[in-house]
Design a protein around this motif. Structure first.
Motif, PDB file in Angstrom:
ATOM      1  N   LYS A  73       0.831  -1.201   0.000  1.00 16.01           N
ATOM      2  CA  LYS A  73       0.000   0.000   0.000  1.00 16.01           C
ATOM      3  C   LYS A  73       0.866   1.251   0.000  1.00 16.01           C
ATOM      4  O   LYS A  73       0.659   2.168  -0.801  1.00 16.01           O
ATOM      5  CB  LYS A  73      -0.920   0.000   1.223  1.00 16.01           C
ATOM      6  CG  LYS A  73      -1.805   1.241   1.326  1.00 16.01           C
ATOM      7  CD  LYS A  73      -2.720   1.202   2.534  1.00 16.01           C
ATOM      8  CE  LYS A  73      -1.960   1.381   3.828  1.00 16.01           C
ATOM      9  NZ  LYS A  73      -2.866   1.532   4.988  1.00 16.01           N
ATOM     10  N   TYR A  74       1.856   1.292   0.889  1.00 16.75           N
ATOM     11  CA  TYR A  74       2.747   2.451   0.945  1.00 16.75           C
ATOM     12  C   TYR A  74       3.490   2.632  -0.374  1.00 16.75           C
ATOM     13  O   TYR A  74       3.637   3.746  -0.875  1.00 16.75           O
ATOM     14  CB  TYR A  74       3.765   2.291   2.078  1.00 16.75           C
ATOM     15  CG  TYR A  74       3.168   2.270   3.460  1.00 16.75           C
ATOM     16  CD1 TYR A  74       2.127   3.117   3.814  1.00 16.75           C
ATOM     17  CD2 TYR A  74       3.654   1.386   4.423  1.00 16.75           C
ATOM     18  CE1 TYR A  74       1.583   3.093   5.085  1.00 16.75           C
ATOM     19  CE2 TYR A  74       3.116   1.357   5.698  1.00 16.75           C
ATOM     20  CZ  TYR A  74       2.081   2.211   6.020  1.00 16.75           C
ATOM     21  OH  TYR A  74       1.545   2.180   7.278  1.00 16.75           O
ATOM     22  N   PHE A  75       3.963   1.518  -0.915  1.00  8.98           N
ATOM     23  CA  PHE A  75       4.745   1.585  -2.143  1.00  8.98           C
ATOM     24  C   PHE A  75       3.904   2.121  -3.301  1.00  8.98           C
ATOM     25  O   PHE A  75       4.354   2.983  -4.063  1.00  8.98           O
ATOM     26  CB  PHE A  75       5.288   0.194  -2.494  1.00  8.98           C
ATOM     27  CG  PHE A  75       6.211   0.195  -3.679  1.00  8.98           C
ATOM     28  CD1 PHE A  75       7.551   0.506  -3.527  1.00  8.98           C
ATOM     29  CD2 PHE A  75       5.734  -0.101  -4.948  1.00  8.98           C
ATOM     30  CE1 PHE A  75       8.410   0.515  -4.621  1.00  8.98           C
ATOM     31  CE2 PHE A  75       6.579  -0.089  -6.046  1.00  8.98           C
ATOM     32  CZ  PHE A  75       7.920   0.216  -5.883  1.00  8.98           C
ATOM     33  N   ASP A  76       2.674   1.631  -3.438  1.00  7.84           N
ATOM     34  CA  ASP A  76       1.811   2.059  -4.546  1.00  7.84           C
ATOM     35  C   ASP A  76       1.459   3.542  -4.444  1.00  7.84           C
ATOM     36  O   ASP A  76       1.459   4.262  -5.452  1.00  7.84           O
ATOM     37  CB  ASP A  76       0.529   1.226  -4.576  1.00  7.84           C
ATOM     38  CG  ASP A  76       0.781  -0.208  -5.026  1.00  7.84           C
ATOM     39  OD1 ASP A  76       1.882  -0.476  -5.549  1.00  7.84           O
ATOM     40  OD2 ASP A  76      -0.115  -1.049  -4.850  1.00  7.84           O
ATOM     41  N   ILE A  77       1.151   3.996  -3.228  1.00 13.47           N
ATOM     42  CA  ILE A  77       0.827   5.414  -3.049  1.00 13.47           C
ATOM     43  C   ILE A  77       2.057   6.269  -3.331  1.00 13.47           C
ATOM     44  O   ILE A  77       1.978   7.311  -3.990  1.00 13.47           O
ATOM     45  CB  ILE A  77       0.308   5.675  -1.619  1.00 13.47           C
ATOM     46  CG1 ILE A  77      -0.992   4.917  -1.381  1.00 13.47           C
ATOM     47  CG2 ILE A  77       0.080   7.169  -1.396  1.00 13.47           C
ATOM     48  CD1 ILE A  77      -1.482   4.973   0.053  1.00 13.47           C
ATOM     49  N   ALA A  78       3.205   5.808  -2.849  1.00 16.43           N
ATOM     50  CA  ALA A  78       4.449   6.541  -3.073  1.00 16.43           C
ATOM     51  C   ALA A  78       4.765   6.649  -4.559  1.00 16.43           C
ATOM     52  O   ALA A  78       5.249   7.684  -5.033  1.00 16.43           O
ATOM     53  CB  ALA A  78       5.597   5.860  -2.331  1.00 16.43           C
ATOM     54  N   TYR A  96       8.523   7.300   2.958  1.00 17.28           N
ATOM     55  CA  TYR A  96       8.609   7.843   4.322  1.00 17.28           C
ATOM     56  C   TYR A  96       7.409   8.746   4.616  1.00 17.28           C
ATOM     57  O   TYR A  96       6.797   8.653   5.688  1.00 17.28           O
ATOM     58  CB  TYR A  96       9.911   8.625   4.475  1.00 17.28           C
ATOM     59  CG  TYR A  96      10.093   9.256   5.835  1.00 17.28           C
ATOM     60  CD1 TYR A  96      10.441   8.478   6.934  1.00 17.28           C
ATOM     61  CD2 TYR A  96       9.914  10.630   6.018  1.00 17.28           C
ATOM     62  CE1 TYR A  96      10.609   9.050   8.191  1.00 17.28           C
ATOM     63  CE2 TYR A  96      10.086  11.207   7.262  1.00 17.28           C
ATOM     64  CZ  TYR A  96      10.430  10.413   8.342  1.00 17.28           C
ATOM     65  OH  TYR A  96      10.586  10.984   9.586  1.00 17.28           O
ATOM     66  N   LEU A  97       7.055   9.595   3.675  1.00 22.76           N
ATOM     67  CA  LEU A  97       5.915  10.495   3.853  1.00 22.76           C
ATOM     68  C   LEU A  97       4.623   9.712   4.046  1.00 22.76           C
ATOM     69  O   LEU A  97       3.832  10.009   4.953  1.00 22.76           O
ATOM     70  CB  LEU A  97       5.783  11.428   2.644  1.00 22.76           C
ATOM     71  CG  LEU A  97       4.484  12.247   2.549  1.00 22.76           C
ATOM     72  CD1 LEU A  97       4.264  13.085   3.801  1.00 22.76           C
ATOM     73  CD2 LEU A  97       4.490  13.115   1.299  1.00 22.76           C
ATOM     74  N   TYR A 169      13.846  15.023   7.713  1.00 28.00           N
ATOM     75  CA  TYR A 169      13.557  15.907   8.845  1.00 28.00           C
ATOM     76  C   TYR A 169      12.509  16.943   8.439  1.00 28.00           C
ATOM     77  O   TYR A 169      11.570  17.230   9.190  1.00 28.00           O
ATOM     78  CB  TYR A 169      14.847  16.608   9.278  1.00 28.00           C
ATOM     79  CG  TYR A 169      14.721  17.461  10.518  1.00 28.00           C
ATOM     80  CD1 TYR A 169      14.934  16.921  11.783  1.00 28.00           C
ATOM     81  CD2 TYR A 169      14.414  18.812  10.422  1.00 28.00           C
ATOM     82  CE1 TYR A 169      14.841  17.699  12.925  1.00 28.00           C
ATOM     83  CE2 TYR A 169      14.316  19.600  11.555  1.00 28.00           C
ATOM     84  CZ  TYR A 169      14.530  19.045  12.804  1.00 28.00           C
ATOM     85  OH  TYR A 169      14.425  19.829  13.926  1.00 28.00           O
ATOM     86  N   SER A 170      12.667  17.488   7.250  1.00 26.98           N
ATOM     87  CA  SER A 170      11.748  18.503   6.750  1.00 26.98           C
ATOM     88  C   SER A 170      10.337  17.938   6.583  1.00 26.98           C
ATOM     89  O   SER A 170       9.340  18.574   6.951  1.00 26.98           O
ATOM     90  CB  SER A 170      12.260  19.044   5.414  1.00 26.98           C
ATOM     91  OG  SER A 170      11.621  20.243   5.065  1.00 26.98           O
ATOM     92  N   ILE A 171      10.248  16.729   6.034  1.00 22.35           N
ATOM     93  CA  ILE A 171       8.945  16.075   5.868  1.00 22.35           C
ATOM     94  C   ILE A 171       8.302  15.824   7.223  1.00 22.35           C
ATOM     95  O   ILE A 171       7.113  16.095   7.431  1.00 22.35           O
ATOM     96  CB  ILE A 171       9.103  14.751   5.091  1.00 22.35           C
ATOM     97  CG1 ILE A 171       9.443  15.034   3.623  1.00 22.35           C
ATOM     98  CG2 ILE A 171       7.828  13.910   5.183  1.00 22.35           C
ATOM     99  CD1 ILE A 171       9.863  13.806   2.835  1.00 22.35           C
TER     100      ILE A 171
END
Length: 235
Positions: A73-78, A96-97, A169-171
């Motif tokens: 799921k994370y990979f597909d959205i990314a 990561y986001l 860090y910024s994210i």
């Protein structure tokens, strides 16, 4: 002789009147300054209280782990973010986001679009914004040095100026700030306008326009909604 005395009396009276007028104006100025200080102190106390409440709430925040079930799921959205940015938003950043956004219960595309606007569509982690009367903004999330430290403290993260150029860090800092603002306002118009203009700037915008539906907030929400059509199961 009597005329001379009269003139002296008139001059003295004028001097006394002028002195009294100056004292009254000085008193008014002092009172206005005290009122302003009182308002600023009250606002600062409210900010401290809201930050303390946010820190308390974070103690119950759920931890998300990558597993064989969550990874696809994370990979597909990314991948949607990577492709939409023509590879400018790197895959590790996107994954990561997405993971961190789910931890906060935030639509990752809201933050993706925010970062996209803040960097002028190039996602440059070393970006230094134009000079303003408040200074420069730094990094992918374009934080100013007078804002980033207290957000980092609130998130119990270390702070150094150089860290603002670290994309992860910024994210993370942008997610914490967005989450904090949403907790204060409970709607995206005010949350995003406050991110862009500051909390005081949000109030000024609302006084001037009668609403918080800024172009900045509208653009982010519209584009985030568009991406959900590609990934129906986005958190």
């Amino acid at each position: 002789m009597s005329k001379k005395i009269q003139w002296i009396s008139i001059v003295l009276a004028l001097v006394l009147i002028g002195s009294s007028y100056y004292q009254v104006n000085s008193y008014k100025s002092e009172m206005q300054a005290l009122k302003k200080d009182k308002v600023e102190l009250k606002q600062e106390m409210q900010n401290v209280e809201s930050q303390a409440q946010y820190i308390f709430n974070q103690a119950n925040q759920k931890e998300i782990e990558l597993t064989h079930e969550t990874w696809p799921k994370y990979f597909d959205i990314a991948e949607v973010m990577v492709e939409e940015s023509d590879g400018k938003f790197l895959r590790p950043w996107a994954i990561y986001l997405v993971k961190e956004a789910e931890t906060y219960g935030i639509d990752p595309f809201i933050v993706y679009e925010l970062l996209k606007i803040e960097t002028g569509d190039n996602f440059d982690p070393e970006l230094v914004g134009p000079e303003t009367k408040y200074g420069h903004a730094y990094g992918m999330a374009q934080f100013m040095k007078n804002t980033a430290p207290w957000i980092a403290d609130m998130a119990e993260m270390p702070y150094e100026d150089e860290l603002l150029f670290d994309p992860y860090y910024s994210i993370k800092l942008s997610l914490v700030y967005v989450d904090y603002l949403y907790e204060q306002y409970d709607n995206w118009d005010e949350t995003l306008t406050a991110y862009h203009r500051g909390m005081a700037g949000l109030e000024q915008y609302k006084l001037k326009n009668g609403h918080a539906n800024s172009e900045y907030a509208t653009r982010i929400q519209t584009n985030a909604q568009k991406y959900k059509e590609f990934v129906a199961y986005a958190p």
